[in-house]
Design a protein around this motif. Structure first.
Motif, PDB file in Angstrom:
ATOM      1  N   THR A  12       0.820  -1.197   0.000  1.00 36.67           N
ATOM      2  CA  THR A  12       0.000   0.000   0.000  1.00 36.67           C
ATOM      3  C   THR A  12       0.857   1.252   0.000  1.00 36.67           C
ATOM      4  OG1 THR A  12      -1.729  -1.124   1.201  1.00 36.67           O
ATOM      5  CG2 THR A  12      -1.778   1.268   1.235  1.00 36.67           C
ATOM      6  N   LEU A  13       0.570   2.140  -0.924  1.00 37.96           N
ATOM      7  CA  LEU A  13       1.201   3.451  -0.920  1.00 37.96           C
ATOM      8  C   LEU A  13       0.164   4.547  -0.700  1.00 37.96           C
ATOM      9  CD1 LEU A  13       3.828   3.352  -3.815  1.00 37.96           C
ATOM     10  CD2 LEU A  13       4.269   3.540  -1.381  1.00 37.96           C
ATOM     11  N   ILE A  14      -0.979   4.438  -1.368  1.00 37.97           N
ATOM     12  CA  ILE A  14      -1.989   5.489  -1.306  1.00 37.97           C
ATOM     13  C   ILE A  14      -3.342   4.888  -0.930  1.00 37.97           C
ATOM     14  CG2 ILE A  14      -3.211   7.271  -2.617  1.00 37.97           C
ATOM     15  CD1 ILE A  14      -0.688   7.551  -4.308  1.00 37.97           C
ATOM     16  N   PHE A  15      -3.935   5.427   0.113  1.00 29.85           N
ATOM     17  CA  PHE A  15      -5.238   5.007   0.630  1.00 29.85           C
ATOM     18  C   PHE A  15      -6.261   6.054   0.190  1.00 29.85           C
ATOM     19  CE2 PHE A  15      -8.691   4.755   3.570  1.00 29.85           C
ATOM     20  CZ  PHE A  15      -8.664   3.515   4.215  1.00 29.85           C
ATOM     21  N   ILE A  16      -7.357   5.627  -0.395  1.00 31.27           N
ATOM     22  CA  ILE A  16      -8.410   6.557  -0.804  1.00 31.27           C
ATOM     23  C   ILE A  16      -9.604   6.399   0.125  1.00 31.27           C
ATOM     24  CG2 ILE A  16      -9.965   7.283  -2.649  1.00 31.27           C
ATOM     25  CD1 ILE A  16      -7.876   6.474  -4.643  1.00 31.27           C
ATOM     26  N   SER A  17      -9.930   7.473   0.822  1.00 34.66           N
ATOM     27  CA  SER A  17     -11.015   7.500   1.798  1.00 34.66           C
ATOM     28  C   SER A  17     -12.206   8.233   1.191  1.00 34.66           C
ATOM     29  CB  SER A  17     -10.547   8.211   3.072  1.00 34.66           C
ATOM     30  OG  SER A  17     -11.610   8.431   3.957  1.00 34.66           O
ATOM     31  N   TYR A  18     -13.365   7.561   1.127  1.00 33.74           N
ATOM     32  CA  TYR A  18     -14.528   8.139   0.447  1.00 33.74           C
ATOM     33  C   TYR A  18     -15.802   7.495   0.978  1.00 33.74           C
ATOM     34  CZ  TYR A  18     -14.672   3.713  -2.065  1.00 33.74           C
ATOM     35  OH  TYR A  18     -14.775   2.388  -2.360  1.00 33.74           O
ATOM     36  N   PRO A  19     -16.946   8.172   0.847  1.00 34.78           N
ATOM     37  CA  PRO A  19     -18.232   7.549   1.201  1.00 34.78           C
ATOM     38  C   PRO A  19     -18.670   6.619   0.074  1.00 34.78           C
ATOM     39  CG  PRO A  19     -18.548   9.858   0.615  1.00 34.78           C
ATOM     40  CD  PRO A  19     -17.079   9.603   0.553  1.00 34.78           C
ATOM     41  N   LYS A  36      -0.295   6.410 -12.769  1.00 28.90           N
ATOM     42  CA  LYS A  36       1.018   6.973 -12.457  1.00 28.90           C
ATOM     43  C   LYS A  36       1.970   5.924 -11.896  1.00 28.90           C
ATOM     44  CE  LYS A  36      -0.141  11.268 -13.438  1.00 28.90           C
ATOM     45  NZ  LYS A  36       0.463  11.997 -14.571  1.00 28.90           N
ATOM     46  N   GLY A  37       1.478   4.704 -11.704  1.00 33.06           N
ATOM     47  CA  GLY A  37       2.339   3.626 -11.222  1.00 33.06           C
ATOM     48  C   GLY A  37       2.252   3.358  -9.737  1.00 33.06           C
ATOM     49  N   TYR A  38       1.360   4.043  -9.026  1.00 33.78           N
ATOM     50  CA  TYR A  38       1.229   3.837  -7.589  1.00 33.78           C
ATOM     51  C   TYR A  38       0.248   2.707  -7.283  1.00 33.78           C
ATOM     52  CZ  TYR A  38       3.622   8.303  -7.075  1.00 33.78           C
ATOM     53  OH  TYR A  38       4.552   9.307  -7.134  1.00 33.78           O
ATOM     54  N   ARG A  39       0.473   2.049  -6.158  1.00 37.55           N
ATOM     55  CA  ARG A  39      -0.476   1.053  -5.678  1.00 37.55           C
ATOM     56  C   ARG A  39      -1.508   1.740  -4.779  1.00 37.55           C
ATOM     57  NH1 ARG A  39       4.315  -2.543  -5.345  1.00 37.55           N
ATOM     58  NH2 ARG A  39       4.034  -4.117  -6.943  1.00 37.55           N
ATOM     59  N   ILE A  40      -2.705   1.189  -4.794  1.00 39.91           N
ATOM     60  CA  ILE A  40      -3.829   1.846  -4.122  1.00 39.91           C
ATOM     61  C   ILE A  40      -4.499   0.892  -3.143  1.00 39.91           C
ATOM     62  CG2 ILE A  40      -6.002   3.093  -4.485  1.00 39.91           C
ATOM     63  CD1 ILE A  40      -3.670   4.386  -5.940  1.00 39.91           C
ATOM     64  N   ALA A  65       1.562   5.879   2.625  1.00 45.53           N
ATOM     65  CA  ALA A  65       2.348   7.107   2.604  1.00 45.53           C
ATOM     66  C   ALA A  65       1.451   8.325   2.484  1.00 45.53           C
ATOM     67  CB  ALA A  65       3.343   7.078   1.448  1.00 45.53           C
ATOM     68  N   VAL A  66       0.285   8.140   1.848  1.00 46.30           N
ATOM     69  CA  VAL A  66      -0.663   9.241   1.624  1.00 46.30           C
ATOM     70  C   VAL A  66      -2.082   8.699   1.755  1.00 46.30           C
ATOM     71  CG1 VAL A  66      -1.529  10.947  -0.032  1.00 46.30           C
ATOM     72  CG2 VAL A  66       0.903  10.407   0.017  1.00 46.30           C
ATOM     73  N   VAL A  67      -2.966   9.501   2.345  1.00 45.82           N
ATOM     74  CA  VAL A  67      -4.401   9.229   2.316  1.00 45.82           C
ATOM     75  C   VAL A  67      -5.069  10.344   1.534  1.00 45.82           C
ATOM     76  CG1 VAL A  67      -6.521   9.063   3.663  1.00 45.82           C
ATOM     77  CG2 VAL A  67      -4.436   7.939   4.477  1.00 45.82           C
ATOM     78  N   VAL A  68      -5.671   9.987   0.408  1.00 46.96           N
ATOM     79  CA  VAL A  68      -6.449  10.956  -0.356  1.00 46.96           C
ATOM     80  C   VAL A  68      -7.842  10.981   0.256  1.00 46.96           C
ATOM     81  CG1 VAL A  68      -7.451  11.532  -2.583  1.00 46.96           C
ATOM     82  CG2 VAL A  68      -5.126  10.607  -2.468  1.00 46.96           C
ATOM     83  N   GLY A  69      -8.174  12.081   0.908  1.00 49.29           N
ATOM     84  CA  GLY A  69      -9.472  12.224   1.547  1.00 49.29           C
ATOM     85  C   GLY A  69     -10.464  12.880   0.609  1.00 49.29           C
TER      86      GLY A  69
END
Length: 411
Positions: A12-19, A36-40, A65-69
């Motif tokens: 995991t590199l990027i976590f996407i938080s959403y309803p 872009k080559g990142y894992r989600i 590393a990042v949470v996209v809120g």
């Protein structure tokens, strides 16, 4: 991409938080970032029976590393979404993106004043201004979290252009800050005036050095990626994980230029050759003896011409060529092969003594500009040339079968 719980810490590199009811908008963001080559880490739809939803989410968040809120009026009313994003805020890894129009009255008080990317009109295009802003924020967060971990002395790490890259980039080791006495005393056998006067050097900044000299595998990988580098002659000894040889100081600079370009680094925080002071500090690893392992040098401790002994060690045989880099002993800083195998270019110009030398770790860039320093000795050198304090030099255009290089990077 959905990541299974047992792979979260690595994948995991990027976590996407959403309803969940606004999944369609989040999917567009997920797919664009994935390109872009990142894992989600996106959802938990593939959880097995018995898996704990709260535990999986907690592990995924802490491994990211990042949470996209994803922000919307609805998102601020969803307890789980807010729990995820508040934890991300505490971890300093939150990067918000508005997927529906929001006002100051919508935004929860904890998030007031935080800048966000506007993706309310996002159509999936990489060129969308809001997505460009989001990616810049993501890349800054990733670089920050990466460098924070890398600042720990002894950390081993490497830069890759993205999560899917197969380029062979150097493994780096972070060194502790500190001070040492550079040079050799007159009482050190086979030392000379170029290693004096001894002087104190303080390295008050964090930097890293490659664990091994750059290898043929890494050199050839750069060439296959389009780097403007010459074919390095291996003398018929083999390529792969042997140190690259027959490369000049100028060639080393060209490799470093490619490495910085592929790593997205510029200026003083990019890759470079080590200064002579940095090299000796790294080699000594807190010691003041002729070698990091003591006052003598045996054939089991380095690749060199052991037909003439140094110190109390027994003489051995001369060697005919280099050896793979991982076969060499490591010092107290975790750096392998600092004595022998290949001599290593440094950034500095040659000066015949240390009178006027920098005392802060900087490269000495005045002096004989057509002679550049090299350190460490090589497979065909006698033992005294492998000492921590021993110095050598050659014109920067010299390509020869006993010289290679390492790379350094300042934080």
């Amino acid at each position: 991409m959905t990541t299974k719980a047992d792979g979260i810490s690595e994948a995991t590199l990027i976590f996407i938080s959403y309803p969940r009811v606004e999944r369609e908008h989040a999917v567009q963001i997920r797919d664009a970032i994935a390109r872009k080559g990142y894992r989600i880490f996106f959802d938990t739809s593939d959880l097995d029976a018995g898996d704990s939803f709260p535990d999986i989410i907690d592990k995924a968040l802490k491994a990211s590393a990042v949470v996209v809120g994803c922000w919307s009026p609805l998102a601020f009313t969803r307890p789980w979404v807010m729990k995820e994003q508040l934890l991300a805020l505490d971890l300093d890894i939150l990067t918000p993106a508005a997927i529906k129009p929001v006002t100051g009255r919508d935004i929860r008080v904890d998030f007031q004043g935080i800048d966000y990317a506007d993706l309310t009109s996002f159509d999936g295009a990489d060129s969308h201004p809001g997505f460009v802003k989001l990616m810049r924020a993501i890349e800054r967060k990733i670089a920050s979290s990466r460098d924070d971990a890398r600042l720990r002395p002894g950390s081993e790490w490497r830069d890759t252009p993205n999560a899917e890259s197969t380029l062979e980039t150097p493994l780096m080791v972070t060194l502790p800050t500190g001070a040492f006495t550079m040079g050799a005393p007159p009482t050190e056998a086979k030392s000379d005036h170029a290693e004096r006067p001894q002087h104190r050097v303080t390295l008050a900044y964090a930097f890293a050095l490659s664990k091994y000299p750059i290898t043929f595998r890494q050199w050839d990988s750069a060439r296959s990626d389009g780097a403007d580098l010459p074919h390095a002659n291996d003398q018929g000894w083999g390529r792969g994980d042997r140190p690259v040889i027959n490369v000049s100081w100028n060639d080393a600079q060209a490799y470093i230029g490619w490495l910085n370009h592929r790593s997205g680094l510029t200026g003083r925080f990019g890759y470079r050759l080590p200064s002579e002071a940095e090299w000796e500090y790294a080699c000594r690893a807190g010691t003041q003896t002729p070698f990091f392992f003591g006052a003598s040098l045996s054939p089991t401790q380095a690749v060199f011409d052991a037909s003439v002994s140094y110190g109390d060690a027994r003489a051995g045989a001369a060697v005919a060529h280099t050896q793979p880099v991982a076969d060499q002993p490591s010092n107290g800083f975790g750096l392998a092969g600092m004595h022998g195998n290949v001599s290593e270019w440094c950034e500095d110009c040659w000066n015949g003594s240390y009178v006027g030398a920098p005392d802060n770790g900087d490269a000495w860039l005045s002096g004989e500009k057509m002679q550049r320093v090299s350190r460490g000795g090589a497979w065909n050198f006698m033992g005294h040339v492998l000492r921590s304090a021993a110095r050598d030099r050659s014109p920067p255009s010299t390509r020869i079968n006993y010289r290679g290089f390492r790379v350094a990077r300042t934080f």
